[in-house]
Design a protein around this motif. Structure first.
Motif, PDB file in Angstrom:
ATOM      1  N   GLN A 225      -7.762   2.057   4.435  1.00  0.00           N
ATOM      2  CA  GLN A 225      -7.950   1.625   5.818  1.00  0.00           C
ATOM      3  C   GLN A 225      -8.085   0.104   5.907  1.00  0.00           C
ATOM      4  OE1 GLN A 225      -8.165   3.506   8.717  1.00  0.00           O
ATOM      5  NE2 GLN A 225      -8.463   1.618   9.890  1.00  0.00           N
ATOM      6  N   ALA A 228      -4.777  -1.414   5.359  1.00  0.00           N
ATOM      7  CA  ALA A 228      -3.947  -1.162   6.539  1.00  0.00           C
ATOM      8  C   ALA A 228      -4.278  -2.144   7.645  1.00  0.00           C
ATOM      9  CB  ALA A 228      -4.137   0.273   7.015  1.00  0.00           C
ATOM     10  N   GLU A 229      -5.559  -2.462   7.782  1.00  0.00           N
ATOM     11  CA  GLU A 229      -5.936  -3.416   8.821  1.00  0.00           C
ATOM     12  C   GLU A 229      -5.394  -4.800   8.522  1.00  0.00           C
ATOM     13  OE1 GLU A 229     -10.168  -2.866   9.202  1.00  0.00           O
ATOM     14  OE2 GLU A 229      -9.824  -0.884  10.098  1.00  0.00           O
ATOM     15  N   ALA A 232      -1.658  -4.758   9.216  1.00  0.00           N
ATOM     16  CA  ALA A 232      -1.310  -4.007  10.425  1.00  0.00           C
ATOM     17  C   ALA A 232      -0.043  -4.501  11.116  1.00  0.00           C
ATOM     18  CB  ALA A 232      -2.470  -4.038  11.399  1.00  0.00           C
TER      19      ALA A 232
END
Lengths: 255, 132
Positions: A225, A228-229, A232
């Motif tokens: 996560q 991914a941020e 993004a």
């Protein structure tokens, strides 16, 4: 146990599991209509099988999904050695006599090694416009070629277009390699092993299979996560799992 | 092309694995039965599904070139990325976008794709009720 084989039926094999596993009576496998899934046991191990008619091809979407779902649901609970899609034996006896018997120790050892471990798959794809912009900014040759083709007829500039596309393709391949390495390094603390899958799409950024201790799945997902941020804008990242250890149960070196 | 909602969570967590993911996983991973079994192996017909390994071709190059040509370079910098991408691509968003992207590049229809997102949780082994 397993139903007797007729000449018109075979036994589809999904995977190998420890013998103390029980299969839910409503478990269904491949085929139309799907047959119940059974466990054929031999000493410490067993094979998940179901009866399939031999006169019909396999590979409908439902077959493919059934195969994977059975294995993934199993892997969430117990260790499993997944077998590649499409394995059919002519008789139930062969499951023990040819598969489980002769390879018992090898399979049992691999299952022991996989106990408490599952696979996660992290897949990323570049956001096209963003990655193309990156390439144009980083590669003067690509930027020059682009200027030459803009507004020109596709036929007249075909060779230039091919040149440009090839440069872009190579540039994306280089980015893929770098991003895959960066992701693998970032996730390394959370996994026991990692395996890079080759791309299946020209805009793939990363396809990384990870062998993870089942308990550490949430930690891994949190780390993905975070990546991914930070990615993004340029990469769409997905995580799949827990899965059966498809990328870590290999034939040459088991488990 | 999938675009994340601005400020939203970044990782997609699809409810079930898509058919494309399944194809990539079970057709060429896992144990190869032939290595263990010879005599009783049945050569059942498998509907072949393209395993979709990328081989870059002239078509790929031309498509990249065209996409690059369509980029509007100067002014796009200021825009938020999602708007930009959505605008240019006709706003295909959401999860289905990955798959539709694939189809653009693979001209031969893959029959297995049609029912993607097949989602049948039921019928998976749960461990361990009574055996039958």
């Amino acid at each position: 146990m397993t139903q007797p084989a007729g000449a018109d039926h075979g036994f589809y094999v999904y995977g190998v599991v420890p013998a103390d596993v029980e299969v839910s009576p409503d478990a269904r496998g491949v085929g139309d209509p799907p047959s119940p899934v059974d466990l054929v046991r031999h000493r410490e191990i067993g094979a998940l099988v179901s009866k399939v008619p031999l006169d019909r091809p396999l590979g409908r979407p439902d077959d493919l999904v059934a195969h994977e779902q059975l294995l993934d649901a199993t892997a969430a609970e117990v260790p499993v050695l997944p077998i590649r899609f499409g394995a059919v034996l002519s008789q139930a006896e062969a499951v023990v006599e040819e598969l489980l018997g002769p390879h018992h120790d090898e399979f049992a050892a691999a299952l022991k090694e996989l106990d408490g471990r599952v696979e996660y798959l992290v897949k990323g794809r570049y956001v096209e416009q963003v990655v193309l912009r990156e390439v144009l900014e980083e590669n003067p040759e690509a930027a020059r070629l682009r200027e030459q083709i803009v507004g020109q007829s596709a036929e007249a500039t075909r060779d230039l277009r091919i040149q440009l596309g090839e440069i872009i393709n190579q540039a994306i391949a280089a980015k893929r390699e770098a991003d895959t390495r960066a992701l693998a390094e970032r996730l390394q603390p959370y996994c026991l092993q990692a395996a890079v899958r080759p791309p299946t799409h020209e805009q793939d950024a990363v396809q990384l299979a990870l062998l993870v201790e089942t308990d550490r799945g949430p930690e891994l997902e949190e780390a993905v996560q975070e990546v991914a941020e930070s990615w993004a804008e340029r990469v769409t990242l997905r995580v799949l799992g827990p899965l059966a250890p498809y990328d870590f149960a290999t034939t040459s070196r088991q488990g | 092309m999938t675009v994340q909602p601005a400020g939203g969570g970044a990782v997609e967590r699809p409810g079930s694995t898509s058919l494309a993911d399944v194809i990539d996983t079970i057709l060429d991973k896992g144990l190869v039965i032939d290595a263990y079994v010879n005599v009783s192996l049945v050569g059942i017909q498998i509907l072949t599904v393209d395993a979709r390994v990328v081989v870059a071709s002239v078509d790929t190059y031309l498509r990249f070139a065209e996409a690059t040509e369509r980029l509007s370079l100067g002014d796009a910098r200021g825009q938020g990325v999602p708007e930009m991408v959505q605008g240019a691509l006709g706003g295909s968003g959401g999860q289905a976008a990955l798959d539709s992207g694939d189809q653009t590049f693979h001209e031969e229809p893959e029959p297995a794709r049609e029912k993607s997102e097949a989602d049948s949780e039921e019928g998976t082994p749960r461990r361990f009720h009574e055996r039958d």
